[in-house]
Design a protein around this motif. Structure first.
Motif, PDB file in Angstrom:
ATOM      1  N   ASN A   1      11.335  44.419  47.879  1.00  0.00           N
ATOM      2  CA  ASN A   1      10.836  44.457  49.250  1.00  0.00           C
ATOM      3  C   ASN A   1       9.771  45.538  49.337  1.00  0.00           C
ATOM      4  OD1 ASN A   1      12.730  42.538  50.081  1.00  0.00           O
ATOM      5  ND2 ASN A   1      13.130  43.603  51.996  1.00  0.00           N
TER       6      ASN A   1
ATOM      7  N   ALA B   1       1.019  39.660  49.076  1.00  0.00           N
ATOM      8  CA  ALA B   1       1.494  38.494  48.322  1.00  0.00           C
ATOM      9  C   ALA B   1       0.648  38.288  47.076  1.00  0.00           C
ATOM     10  CB  ALA B   1       1.464  37.248  49.199  1.00  0.00           C
TER      11      ALA B   1
ATOM     12  N   MET C   1       1.929  38.384  43.149  1.00  0.00           N
ATOM     13  CA  MET C   1       1.788  37.172  42.342  1.00  0.00           C
ATOM     14  C   MET C   1       0.820  37.376  41.177  1.00  0.00           C
ATOM     15  SD  MET C   1       3.945  35.139  43.681  1.00  0.00           S
ATOM     16  CE  MET C   1       3.616  33.412  43.376  1.00  0.00           C
TER      17      MET C   1
ATOM     18  N   TYR D   1      -0.287  29.319  44.024  1.00  0.00           N
ATOM     19  CA  TYR D   1       0.838  29.324  44.956  1.00  0.00           C
ATOM     20  C   TYR D   1       0.325  29.035  46.365  1.00  0.00           C
ATOM     21  CZ  TYR D   1      -0.935  33.999  45.978  1.00  0.00           C
ATOM     22  OH  TYR D   1      -1.750  35.046  46.316  1.00  0.00           O
TER      23      TYR D   1
ATOM     24  N   ASP E   1       6.110  32.318  54.065  1.00  0.00           N
ATOM     25  CA  ASP E   1       6.731  32.211  52.743  1.00  0.00           C
ATOM     26  C   ASP E   1       5.681  32.046  51.653  1.00  0.00           C
ATOM     27  OD1 ASP E   1       9.207  32.428  53.826  1.00  0.00           O
ATOM     28  OD2 ASP E   1       9.890  30.416  53.308  1.00  0.00           O
TER      29      ASP E   1
ATOM     30  N   GLU F   1      10.687  28.375  47.024  1.00  0.00           N
ATOM     31  CA  GLU F   1      10.375  29.606  47.749  1.00  0.00           C
ATOM     32  C   GLU F   1      10.533  30.794  46.810  1.00  0.00           C
ATOM     33  OE1 GLU F   1      12.633  32.550  50.741  1.00  0.00           O
ATOM     34  OE2 GLU F   1      12.645  30.449  51.382  1.00  0.00           O
ATOM     35  N   LEU F   2       9.467  31.580  46.677  1.00  0.00           N
ATOM     36  CA  LEU F   2       9.488  32.758  45.817  1.00  0.00           C
ATOM     37  C   LEU F   2       9.568  34.047  46.615  1.00  0.00           C
ATOM     38  CD1 LEU F   2       6.743  31.692  43.254  1.00  0.00           C
ATOM     39  CD2 LEU F   2       9.219  31.602  42.957  1.00  0.00           C
ATOM     40  N   GLY F   3       9.027  34.038  47.820  1.00  0.00           N
ATOM     41  CA  GLY F   3       9.029  35.238  48.643  1.00  0.00           C
ATOM     42  C   GLY F   3       8.957  34.872  50.104  1.00  0.00           C
ATOM     43  N   SER F   4       9.394  35.807  50.947  1.00  0.00           N
ATOM     44  CA  SER F   4       9.355  35.586  52.386  1.00  0.00           C
ATOM     45  C   SER F   4       8.968  36.885  53.069  1.00  0.00           C
ATOM     46  CB  SER F   4      10.713  35.097  52.895  1.00  0.00           C
ATOM     47  OG  SER F   4      10.632  34.735  54.260  1.00  0.00           O
ATOM     48  N   SER F   5       8.205  36.771  54.149  1.00  0.00           N
ATOM     49  CA  SER F   5       7.689  37.963  54.808  1.00  0.00           C
ATOM     50  C   SER F   5       8.089  37.993  56.270  1.00  0.00           C
ATOM     51  CB  SER F   5       6.160  37.998  54.687  1.00  0.00           C
ATOM     52  OG  SER F   5       5.594  36.923  55.421  1.00  0.00           O
TER      53      SER F   5
ATOM     54  N   PHE G   1      10.599  39.451  47.504  1.00  0.00           N
ATOM     55  CA  PHE G   1      10.583  38.459  46.432  1.00  0.00           C
ATOM     56  C   PHE G   1      11.864  38.558  45.618  1.00  0.00           C
ATOM     57  CE2 PHE G   1       6.169  39.309  47.331  1.00  0.00           C
ATOM     58  CZ  PHE G   1       5.538  38.084  47.199  1.00  0.00           C
TER      59      PHE G   1
ATOM     60  N   LEU H   1      10.924  34.430  40.417  1.00  0.00           N
ATOM     61  CA  LEU H   1       9.569  34.591  39.893  1.00  0.00           C
ATOM     62  C   LEU H   1       9.519  34.274  38.399  1.00  0.00           C
ATOM     63  CD1 LEU H   1       8.540  37.892  41.726  1.00  0.00           C
ATOM     64  CD2 LEU H   1       7.621  35.601  42.165  1.00  0.00           C
TER      65      LEU H   1
END
Length: 277
Positions: free
Chosen positions: A167, A186, A190, A198, A213, A219-223, A245, A250
């Motif tokens: 995070n 992001a 990445m 992505y 996302d 889904e690899l990450g969320s904000s 993430f 990943l």
């Protein structure tokens, strides 16, 4: 009638990280299938042994550990400060995140006793650290944590009960810059991981509501961003952004693996390779 792998054969191929195409093959006869299985299993075992040899002779560290260090280096170069917080948190801290008895996430929590649990997310601790750093540091405050989280997830190729989260957060930035900053962060993560092409998609988070996302196949990450209604419970009033993430996910996507377990903390896998080969 189409002849496919037996359930045991398919499970074995999945454990050995066979590709989706290899797992979905069809055969003219049972003999043809069994012969092909022996060939595929042998090839995958040879590949696995080669990777383990490379780990011993060259890498010396699993990909999860290497990725964590690469992310630490990339983020600290961008002015982020790493923090390390406890994995045991209180029920009251979860309640401040709206995770009360009726919340969908509540049933996934590993409880140690009536008042303490293993953290299912990093956010409660980061909120707490924010609150104190606001008294000590000038804004913006850019901190991140990489740490283990725990959830009673349904078992499958995408879920782990024990997983590693990154995070990264920035508190006290101009409100009009929040979306651009999320896209920037992001891209930073990445690019560090080595995943291209992505997508960024708007979705709904069980804690924060609308979220941006990071997606590639999964889904690899969320904000999330604030001000947010949850902020009041922590005494936070400044605009902020945060993005998280799952490191094992990943690696799954980057290495084109068939299940996330192969890169997690495991007694069955080492650096993506099944050990019972």
């Amino acid at each position: 009638m189409k002849i496919t792998w037996t359930p045991i054969q398919k499970q074995r191929l999945s454990e050995l990280n066979a590709s989706e195409a290899q797992q979905e093959m069809f055969f003219a006869s049972l003999q043809d299938r069994d012969r092909k299985f022996q060939e595929q299993e042998h090839q995958l075992v040879v590949q696995g042994k080669r990777r383990l040899q490379e780990l011993r002779d060259l890498k010396r560290r699993p990909s999860l550990c290497i990725l964590e260090q690469e992310l630490v280096t990339a983020l600290t170069r961008q002015g982020f400060v790493q923090v390390v917080t406890p994995t045991i948190i209180t029920k009251s801290a979860l309640a401040k995140m709206s995770v009360s008895d009726e919340h969908p996430l509540f049933s996934q929590v590993f409880w140690l006793d009536a008042k303490r649990c293993l953290r299912p997310m990093l956010a409660p601790n980061l909120y707490t650290v924010w609150k104190d750093l606001l008294r000590l540091w000038e804004k913006p405050i850019k901190i991140f944590e990489i740490g283990t989280c725990y959830r009673k997830e349904s078992q499958g190729s995408l879920h782990l009960n024990e997983f590693t989260m990154l995070n990264l957060t920035e508190l006290g930035l101009p409100e009009e810059q929040r979306l651009d900053r999320l896209k920037e962060y992001a891209a930073l993560v990445m690019n560090t991981v080595g995943i291209t092409n992505y997508a960024l998609e708007m979705t709904n988070s069980v804690v924060y509501g609308d979220a941006l996302d990071v997606v590639k196949e999964i889904e690899l990450g969320s904000s999330a961003m604030g001000p947010h209604p949850l902020d009041d419970k922590w005494g936070i009033i400044d605009p902020w952004v945060g993005i998280g993430f799952g490191l094992e996910r990943l690696l799954k996507v980057r290495e084109d693996a068939q299940n996330v377990q192969s890169f997690g903390r495991s007694l069955s896998y080492l650096d993506g390779v099944r050990l019972n080969i």
